[in-house]
Design a protein around this motif. Structure first.
Motif, PDB file in Angstrom:
ATOM      1  N   ILE A  92      -1.479  11.218   3.290  1.00 62.86           N
ATOM      2  CA  ILE A  92      -2.763  10.677   3.733  1.00 62.86           C
ATOM      3  C   ILE A  92      -3.314   9.713   2.690  1.00 62.86           C
ATOM      4  O   ILE A  92      -3.800   8.618   3.007  1.00 62.86           O
ATOM      5  N   LEU A  93      -3.205  10.097   1.422  1.00 63.23           N
ATOM      6  CA  LEU A  93      -3.710   9.233   0.360  1.00 63.23           C
ATOM      7  C   LEU A  93      -2.921   7.941   0.260  1.00 63.23           C
ATOM      8  O   LEU A  93      -3.476   6.877  -0.030  1.00 63.23           O
ATOM      9  N   LEU A  94      -1.610   8.010   0.479  1.00 61.55           N
ATOM     10  CA  LEU A  94      -0.796   6.791   0.477  1.00 61.55           C
ATOM     11  C   LEU A  94      -1.251   5.842   1.576  1.00 61.55           C
ATOM     12  O   LEU A  94      -1.350   4.622   1.379  1.00 61.55           O
ATOM     13  N   GLY A  95      -1.526   6.388   2.749  1.00 62.24           N
ATOM     14  CA  GLY A  95      -2.017   5.559   3.841  1.00 62.24           C
ATOM     15  C   GLY A  95      -3.342   4.893   3.499  1.00 62.24           C
ATOM     16  O   GLY A  95      -3.570   3.723   3.817  1.00 62.24           O
ATOM     17  N   GLU A  96      -4.236   5.658   2.837  1.00 66.55           N
ATOM     18  CA  GLU A  96      -5.515   5.093   2.417  1.00 66.55           C
ATOM     19  C   GLU A  96      -5.307   3.987   1.393  1.00 66.55           C
ATOM     20  O   GLU A  96      -5.947   2.933   1.444  1.00 66.55           O
ATOM     21  N   LEU A  97      -4.404   4.240   0.457  1.00 61.44           N
ATOM     22  CA  LEU A  97      -4.156   3.274  -0.607  1.00 61.44           C
ATOM     23  C   LEU A  97      -3.597   1.971  -0.063  1.00 61.44           C
ATOM     24  O   LEU A  97      -4.028   0.871  -0.448  1.00 61.44           O
ATOM     25  N   TRP A  98      -2.633   2.067   0.844  1.00 65.36           N
ATOM     26  CA  TRP A  98      -1.962   0.865   1.368  1.00 65.36           C
ATOM     27  C   TRP A  98      -2.627   0.322   2.640  1.00 65.36           C
ATOM     28  O   TRP A  98      -2.180  -0.680   3.177  1.00 65.36           O
ATOM     29  N   LYS A  99      -3.656   1.043   3.106  1.00 64.81           N
ATOM     30  CA  LYS A  99      -4.413   0.596   4.286  1.00 64.81           C
ATOM     31  C   LYS A  99      -3.506   0.430   5.507  1.00 64.81           C
ATOM     32  O   LYS A  99      -3.551  -0.591   6.210  1.00 64.81           O
ATOM     33  N   VAL A 100      -2.675   1.440   5.718  1.00 60.69           N
ATOM     34  CA  VAL A 100      -1.788   1.429   6.884  1.00 60.69           C
ATOM     35  C   VAL A 100      -1.894   2.785   7.582  1.00 60.69           C
ATOM     36  O   VAL A 100      -2.151   3.805   6.946  1.00 60.69           O
ATOM     37  N   PRO A 101      -1.703   2.820   8.899  1.00 57.60           N
ATOM     38  CA  PRO A 101      -1.707   4.091   9.621  1.00 57.60           C
ATOM     39  C   PRO A 101      -0.451   4.889   9.278  1.00 57.60           C
ATOM     40  O   PRO A 101       0.542   4.335   8.801  1.00 57.60           O
ATOM     41  N   PRO A 102      -0.456   6.203   9.508  1.00 56.93           N
ATOM     42  CA  PRO A 102       0.693   7.052   9.165  1.00 56.93           C
ATOM     43  C   PRO A 102       2.008   6.549   9.727  1.00 56.93           C
ATOM     44  O   PRO A 102       3.057   6.648   9.076  1.00 56.93           O
ATOM     45  N   ARG A 115       8.228  -1.802  -0.790  1.00 58.05           N
ATOM     46  CA  ARG A 115       7.873  -1.720  -2.205  1.00 58.05           C
ATOM     47  C   ARG A 115       9.010  -1.146  -3.050  1.00 58.05           C
ATOM     48  O   ARG A 115       8.797  -0.771  -4.210  1.00 58.05           O
ATOM     49  N   GLY A 116      10.209  -1.016  -2.476  1.00 57.82           N
ATOM     50  CA  GLY A 116      11.354  -0.514  -3.219  1.00 57.82           C
ATOM     51  C   GLY A 116      11.396   0.987  -3.368  1.00 57.82           C
ATOM     52  O   GLY A 116      12.100   1.513  -4.237  1.00 57.82           O
ATOM     53  N   ILE A 117      10.662   1.700  -2.517  1.00 61.11           N
ATOM     54  CA  ILE A 117      10.647   3.165  -2.549  1.00 61.11           C
ATOM     55  C   ILE A 117      11.512   3.653  -1.394  1.00 61.11           C
ATOM     56  O   ILE A 117      11.228   3.355  -0.230  1.00 61.11           O
ATOM     57  N   PRO A 118      12.588   4.395  -1.655  1.00 62.23           N
ATOM     58  CA  PRO A 118      13.572   4.658  -0.609  1.00 62.23           C
ATOM     59  C   PRO A 118      13.148   5.642   0.468  1.00 62.23           C
ATOM     60  O   PRO A 118      13.636   5.571   1.592  1.00 62.23           O
ATOM     61  N   ASN A 119      12.259   6.583   0.183  1.00 59.83           N
ATOM     62  CA  ASN A 119      11.906   7.601   1.173  1.00 59.83           C
ATOM     63  C   ASN A 119      10.529   8.171   0.850  1.00 59.83           C
ATOM     64  O   ASN A 119       9.972   7.944  -0.228  1.00 59.83           O
ATOM     65  N   ILE A 120       9.988   8.924   1.794  1.00 61.67           N
ATOM     66  CA  ILE A 120       8.637   9.450   1.636  1.00 61.67           C
ATOM     67  C   ILE A 120       8.568  10.494   0.528  1.00 61.67           C
ATOM     68  O   ILE A 120       7.554  10.618  -0.173  1.00 61.67           O
ATOM     69  N   LYS A 121       9.655  11.239   0.325  1.00 61.93           N
ATOM     70  CA  LYS A 121       9.664  12.235  -0.752  1.00 61.93           C
ATOM     71  C   LYS A 121       9.475  11.556  -2.102  1.00 61.93           C
ATOM     72  O   LYS A 121       8.706  12.030  -2.950  1.00 61.93           O
ATOM     73  N   THR A 122      10.170  10.444  -2.318  1.00 70.21           N
ATOM     74  CA  THR A 122      10.016   9.709  -3.578  1.00 70.21           C
ATOM     75  C   THR A 122       8.618   9.119  -3.694  1.00 70.21           C
ATOM     76  O   THR A 122       8.005   9.143  -4.767  1.00 70.21           O
ATOM     77  N   ALA A 123       8.094   8.589  -2.587  1.00 67.77           N
ATOM     78  CA  ALA A 123       6.744   8.020  -2.609  1.00 67.77           C
ATOM     79  C   ALA A 123       5.713   9.066  -3.012  1.00 67.77           C
ATOM     80  O   ALA A 123       4.826   8.805  -3.835  1.00 67.77           O
ATOM     81  N   ALA A 141       6.277   2.578 -11.252  1.00 67.82           N
ATOM     82  CA  ALA A 141       5.618   3.292 -10.158  1.00 67.82           C
ATOM     83  C   ALA A 141       4.193   2.781  -9.949  1.00 67.82           C
ATOM     84  O   ALA A 141       3.731   2.641  -8.807  1.00 67.82           O
ATOM     85  N   TYR A 142       3.480   2.493 -11.027  1.00 63.86           N
ATOM     86  CA  TYR A 142       2.114   1.977 -10.905  1.00 63.86           C
ATOM     87  C   TYR A 142       2.107   0.670 -10.131  1.00 63.86           C
ATOM     88  O   TYR A 142       1.253   0.441  -9.266  1.00 63.86           O
ATOM     89  N   GLN A 143       3.066  -0.212 -10.437  1.00 61.50           N
ATOM     90  CA  GLN A 143       3.152  -1.477  -9.704  1.00 61.50           C
ATOM     91  C   GLN A 143       3.465  -1.233  -8.228  1.00 61.50           C
ATOM     92  O   GLN A 143       2.859  -1.847  -7.340  1.00 61.50           O
ATOM     93  N   GLN A 144       4.416  -0.339  -7.966  1.00 60.56           N
ATOM     94  CA  GLN A 144       4.788  -0.061  -6.577  1.00 60.56           C
ATOM     95  C   GLN A 144       3.616   0.487  -5.775  1.00 60.56           C
ATOM     96  O   GLN A 144       3.446   0.177  -4.593  1.00 60.56           O
ATOM     97  N   LEU A 145       2.799   1.281  -6.405  1.00 64.47           N
ATOM     98  CA  LEU A 145       1.707   1.941  -5.696  1.00 64.47           C
ATOM     99  C   LEU A 145       0.456   1.079  -5.586  1.00 64.47           C
ATOM    100  O   LEU A 145      -0.177   1.023  -4.523  1.00 64.47           O
ATOM    101  N   PHE A 146       0.073   0.401  -6.663  1.00 62.32           N
ATOM    102  CA  PHE A 146      -1.252  -0.196  -6.736  1.00 62.32           C
ATOM    103  C   PHE A 146      -1.281  -1.720  -6.660  1.00 62.32           C
ATOM    104  O   PHE A 146      -2.358  -2.288  -6.480  1.00 62.32           O
TER     105      PHE A 146
END
Length: 437
Positions: A386-396, A406-414, A261-266
């Motif tokens: 909102i924090l995910l958008g900030e982290l990945w620098k993408v709009p909602p 990043r291999g994450i199937p849905n927003i709930k899992t993210a 998860a750390y790799q997928q996120l950061f």
């Protein structure tokens, strides 16, 4: 010399000390529960002996988990208790049954868990508090041979005892039932026999020891487990993969699931890691099924879902779109796949995961309400997005494409995999803009 290990899952049926005294190289486990057969302790050539298993206040081993162990090359024996019943249900698929209790089930004398179930202490040594019906059946048969009980009355006595709910079938209650049903001589005889030898009618204990002895013979013979009788049926369901990932993801320090998860996120380059994972697992699986080298994963998916019309100049666009669209569930019990998923991990990343988890543990210690879920609910979903958008620098509006890449199937899992890292990330100001007013 064979190198396989014998794993025995046992509780009230037989004391662990007795098994170890007779078979000192045995690995003793508590009664089997859901997830035990996903353990990394298992290797091909091992033998798992299932005797006892929890089933009331903890989830028991599911049938597919037995098949999963067999598929890993582990020989699985069932005996004495719940193991005997599961062996009856799965012997057509490669599990082996051992002992009298298993044979009684095969013969149709018993057909339910209540025949072997007992009430017992919740912690080791899991001492029995009630008497299993299969042992009372042995006592009734012995009484018939001794001339204390007519042979025609054996089934009637067993039926009377069966009517008592199994946790209430204590030794004292068994004697009261026998005397209350007009059989005081049988009750007195039964009590005398147990006074001389408490294990005289203990079929379950004898079967357990026989099964461990049989496991030693199998280890010596170099037995390797396998699934039989399944034909071409696809028994490796998404539920099995989910269970395996759950338990494999919790293993390790820090846990494997948190490291991924750390790799997928950061990791800003993780979409390329995921792309390579898709390509290499596709190539491996294609070669395993056909023996031939495969084309590209993207082309294969495009053909399957009927995507056409991409000009040659847009090859990169096609690949990005397909990798965005396809998000299979990895197998965290497969070392090959785990290595691909963690290909970009550095030692400093492992240290960072441990640090983040410590921050979250400290936060949940001070805010116990957030620790009622796993992973902890540090922030509500909307704030997490909102924090995910900030982290990945993408709009909602582009979150979906980013998390799938990043291999994450849905927003709930993210949102869920983000929670254990939010406290540490905020401390490091990962989510804060650098601008100052």
């Amino acid at each position: 010399m064979p190198e396989g290990k014998i794993h025995v899952y046992v509780g009230p049926t037989c004391p662990a000390e007795e098994i170890l005294r007779r078979f000192p190289d045995t690995v003793i486990h508590p009664p089997a529960v859901h997830g035990d057969f996903f353990s990394p302790e298992f290797s091909a050539g091992d033998v798992a002996v299932v005797v006892d298993g929890f089933y009331h206040h903890r989830l028991g081993l599911r049938h597919k988990e037995y098949l999963y162990a067999l598929d890993r090359g582990v020989t699985v024996l069932g005996a004495a208790s719940i193991g005997a019943l599961r062996a009856l249900e799965l012997d057509a698929f490669g599990m082996r049954g051992v002992g009298e209790v298993y044979e009684l089930y095969r013969a149709g004398v018993f057909d339910g868990d209540d025949a072997v179930a007992v009430a017992h202490e919740g912690t080791a040594p899991y001492s029995s508090l009630s008497v299993p019906l299969v042992n009372l059946h042995a006592a009734a048969q012995a009484a018939s041979v001794a001339g204390v009980l007519p042979a025609t009355d054996v089934d009637n006595v067993v039926s009377v005892l069966r009517a008592e709910y199994y946790p209430s079938r204590t030794p004292a209650r068994v004697l009261r039932i026998l005397r209350g049903s007009g059989r005081p001589e049988l009750a007195d005889w039964y009590e005398r026999q147990l006074a001389v030898d408490p294990h005289v009618f203990d079929r379950k204990r004898r079967d357990c020891l026989s099964a461990v002895a049989a496991a030693h013979d199998l280890i010596t013979a170099g037995a390797v487990g396998r699934v039989t009788g399944a034909g071409d049926s696809d028994w490796k369901t998404v539920f099995l993969r989910t269970w395996g990932n759950h338990f494999a993801g919790r293993a390790g320090d820090p846990p494997l699931g948190r490291r991924i998860a750390y790799q997928q996120l950061f990791n800003p380059d993780y979409p390329r890691v995921w792309e390579r994972y898709l390509e290499e697992t596709y190539q491996r699986d294609h070669r395993a099924s056909t023996g031939e080298p495969a084309g590209s994963f993207a082309d294969s998916v495009a053909r399957r879902i009927g995507v056409t019309g991409f000009p040659l100049s847009a090859e990169r666009e096609k690949k990005d779109w397909l990798f965005d669209f396809v998000c299979p569930m990895p197998d965290l019990t497969d070392p090959f796949e785990v290595e691909l998923l963690l290909r970009a991990e550095e030692p400093s990343d492992v240290e960072a995961v441990s640090w983040h988890l410590r921050q979250t543990r400290e936060f949940t210690r001070r805010n116990p309400g957030s620790a009622q879920q796993d992973p902890p609910a540090v922030l509500p979903p909307d704030a997490s997005k909102i924090l995910l958008g900030e982290l990945w620098k993408v709009p909602p509006g582009q979150l979906a494409r980013e998390y799938r890449s990043r291999g994450i199937p849905n927003i709930k899992t993210a949102v869920a995999i983000l929670q254990p890292f939010i406290v540490g990330a905020i401390k490091e100001q990962k989510f804060l803009h650098s601008e100052t007013a």
